[in-house]
Write a protein that holds these residues in place. Structure first.
Motif, mmCIF file in Angstrom:
data_model
loop_
_atom_site.group_PDB
_atom_site.id
_atom_site.type_symbol
_atom_site.label_atom_id
_atom_site.label_comp_id
_atom_site.label_asym_id
_atom_site.label_seq_id
_atom_site.Cartn_x
_atom_site.Cartn_y
_atom_site.Cartn_z
ATOM 1 N N PRO A 1 0.697 -1.143 -0.196
ATOM 2 C CA PRO A 1 -0.037 -0.067 0.014
ATOM 3 C C PRO A 1 0.807 1.097 0.079
ATOM 4 C CG PRO A 1 -0.876 -1.566 1.568
ATOM 5 C CD PRO A 1 0.393 -2.089 1.192
ATOM 6 N N GLY A 2 2.202 1.379 0.634
ATOM 7 C CA GLY A 2 2.699 2.767 0.840
ATOM 8 C C GLY A 2 1.819 3.482 1.495
ATOM 9 N N TYR A 3 1.549 4.666 1.272
ATOM 10 C CA TYR A 3 0.731 5.811 1.872
ATOM 11 C C TYR A 3 -0.745 5.768 1.340
ATOM 12 C CZ TYR A 3 2.533 9.004 -1.838
ATOM 13 O OH TYR A 3 2.723 9.540 -2.977
ATOM 14 N N ASN A 4 -1.146 4.555 0.388
ATOM 15 C CA ASN A 4 -2.320 4.582 -0.092
ATOM 16 C C ASN A 4 -3.278 3.687 0.758
ATOM 17 O OD1 ASN A 4 -1.838 5.966 -2.500
ATOM 18 N ND2 ASN A 4 -0.821 4.081 -3.279
ATOM 19 N N ARG A 5 -3.778 4.162 2.059
ATOM 20 C CA ARG A 5 -4.343 3.740 2.988
ATOM 21 C C ARG A 5 -5.739 4.589 3.396
ATOM 22 N NH1 ARG A 5 0.776 4.453 5.499
ATOM 23 N NH2 ARG A 5 -0.451 5.425 6.996
ATOM 24 N N ALA A 6 -6.906 3.799 3.851
ATOM 25 C CA ALA A 6 -7.857 4.493 4.099
ATOM 26 C C ALA A 6 -7.872 5.665 5.041
ATOM 27 C CB ALA A 6 -8.915 3.340 4.631
ATOM 28 N N ASP A 7 -6.957 5.595 6.053
ATOM 29 C CA ASP A 7 -6.796 6.916 7.026
ATOM 30 C C ASP A 7 -5.940 7.821 6.568
ATOM 31 O OD1 ASP A 7 -4.542 5.067 7.115
ATOM 32 O OD2 ASP A 7 -4.282 5.351 9.376
ATOM 33 N N VAL A 8 -5.242 7.704 5.223
ATOM 34 C CA VAL A 8 -4.306 8.783 4.913
ATOM 35 C C VAL A 8 -5.264 9.706 3.943
ATOM 36 C CG1 VAL A 8 -2.489 9.053 3.506
ATOM 37 C CG2 VAL A 8 -2.225 7.029 5.189
ATOM 38 N N TYR A 9 -5.128 11.211 4.460
ATOM 39 C CA TYR A 9 -5.762 11.973 3.697
ATOM 40 C C TYR A 9 -4.728 12.917 2.679
ATOM 41 C CZ TYR A 9 -9.626 11.239 6.739
ATOM 42 O OH TYR A 9 -10.768 10.634 7.520
#
Length: 311
Positions: A297-305
């Motif tokens: 995912p890297g920083y492609n996560r649901a909690d990352v704006y």
């Protein structure tokens, strides 16, 4: 075929190939005029000439590619090949030294944006270890007059003596999202080339949001458009509210500059950011797929704006 760094004298030819390649692939009636008001080639070469590569055949430039160094994260593109050289291994030859650049930089997570409907593109990048993950819609909304956003400042207004401290604050924010993520090169490029604005969002003297925006013709935005190339807020309990404020701040800057359209891309794995953008009136114009190496995912996560699209 010779693969080498692009020189300044190559840029007109590289720009022509870029427009012709995309216009031909998209089936446009006059491919050579594709996105005539947008500039990727010159702006990215000026940002880092050592990360701009070209392929030459019989003295003619037939392809180019550009790599971006965001600290521990990197991406490349646009990778374009003149149509009469398609399916001849040119893109593969360009990708080999591109991957060498990431190895030299010590990049931990590499990404790209490509056409989700093109098996040929996806198969090419899979040969280099990239795997398709989530869709990335490129979204837009009309710019509306907005109220003043509290805590908003601009990097261009920061005194020279304070800029290193400001860049350190930006770095601390992005490191909190993903270890080593660093937008300094992008910030410096936009400021030095006068491509737009870098919005800084503060709360209680602490940086909570950052947006790198291109504005207008001859940038990556195009006429009357503000393009949020990167935008992010600090993780935490107020991240959703801060993200809404950051979007409002970008719209306010766009309005001040006389732009009529706000554009931003977001990986749909960042579900909450995607949801908020849709609620604020952004609508998808087109979409691609993010391919990533490694397949994580890297920083492609649901909690990352966070806003970016790796084009």
């Amino acid at each position: 075929m010779v693969v080498r760094q692009l020189s300044e004298s190559d840029l007109s030819a590289a720009d022509h190939v870029f427009r012709l390649a995309f216009g031909t692939f998209l089936g446009l009636p006059d491919p050579a005029t594709t996105w005539a008001d947008v500039n990727y080639v010159h702006t990215r070469w000026r940002a880092d000439p050592t990360a701009a590569l070209g392929a030459e055949v019989d003295g003619e430039l037939v392809a180019s590619n550009f790599a971006a160094n965001w600290g521990s994260v990197g991406f490349f593109g646009p990778l374009t090949v003149r149509p009469d050289f398609w399916d001849q291994g040119v893109a593969k030859r360009l990708l080999e030294p591109t991957m060498d650049l990431f190895a030299k930089w010590g990049t931990q997570h590499i990404g790209l944006f490509t056409f989700a409907h093109s098996p040929k593109h996806i198969a090419l990048y899979q040969k280099f270890g990239f795997w398709p993950r989530f869709l990335t819609p490129i979204m837009s909304k009309p710019v509306q007059p907005t109220a003043k956003v509290s805590g908003l400042s601009r990097y261009a207004e920061v005194l020279d003596s304070q800029r290193e401290g400001c860049l350190a604050a930006c770095r601390e924010l992005t490191h909190a999202i993903y270890e080593g993520l660093d937008l300094e090169a992008e910030i410096r490029a936009v400021n030095a080339q006068k491509l737009g604005e870098i919005a800084l969002l503060w709360k209680n003297s602490k940086l909570v949001g950052l947006a790198v925006c291109h504005c207008g013709q001859a940038t990556e935005a195009g006429s009357d458009t503000c393009y949020i190339k990167f935008g992010a807020v600090r993780p935490g309990s107020t991240a959703a509210r801060d993200f809404q404020r950051l979007l409002d701040a970008c719209e306010a800057l766009a309005s001040e500059k006389g732009m009529t359209r706000l554009v931003a891309g977001v990986n749909t794995a960042r579900h909450e950011a995607y949801r908020i953008m849709a609620e604020k009136g952004f609508r998808t114009e087109f979409q691609g797929v993010a391919m990533e190496l490694p397949n994580e995912p890297g920083y492609n996560r649901a909690d990352v704006y966070l806003i970016d699209d790796w084009r």
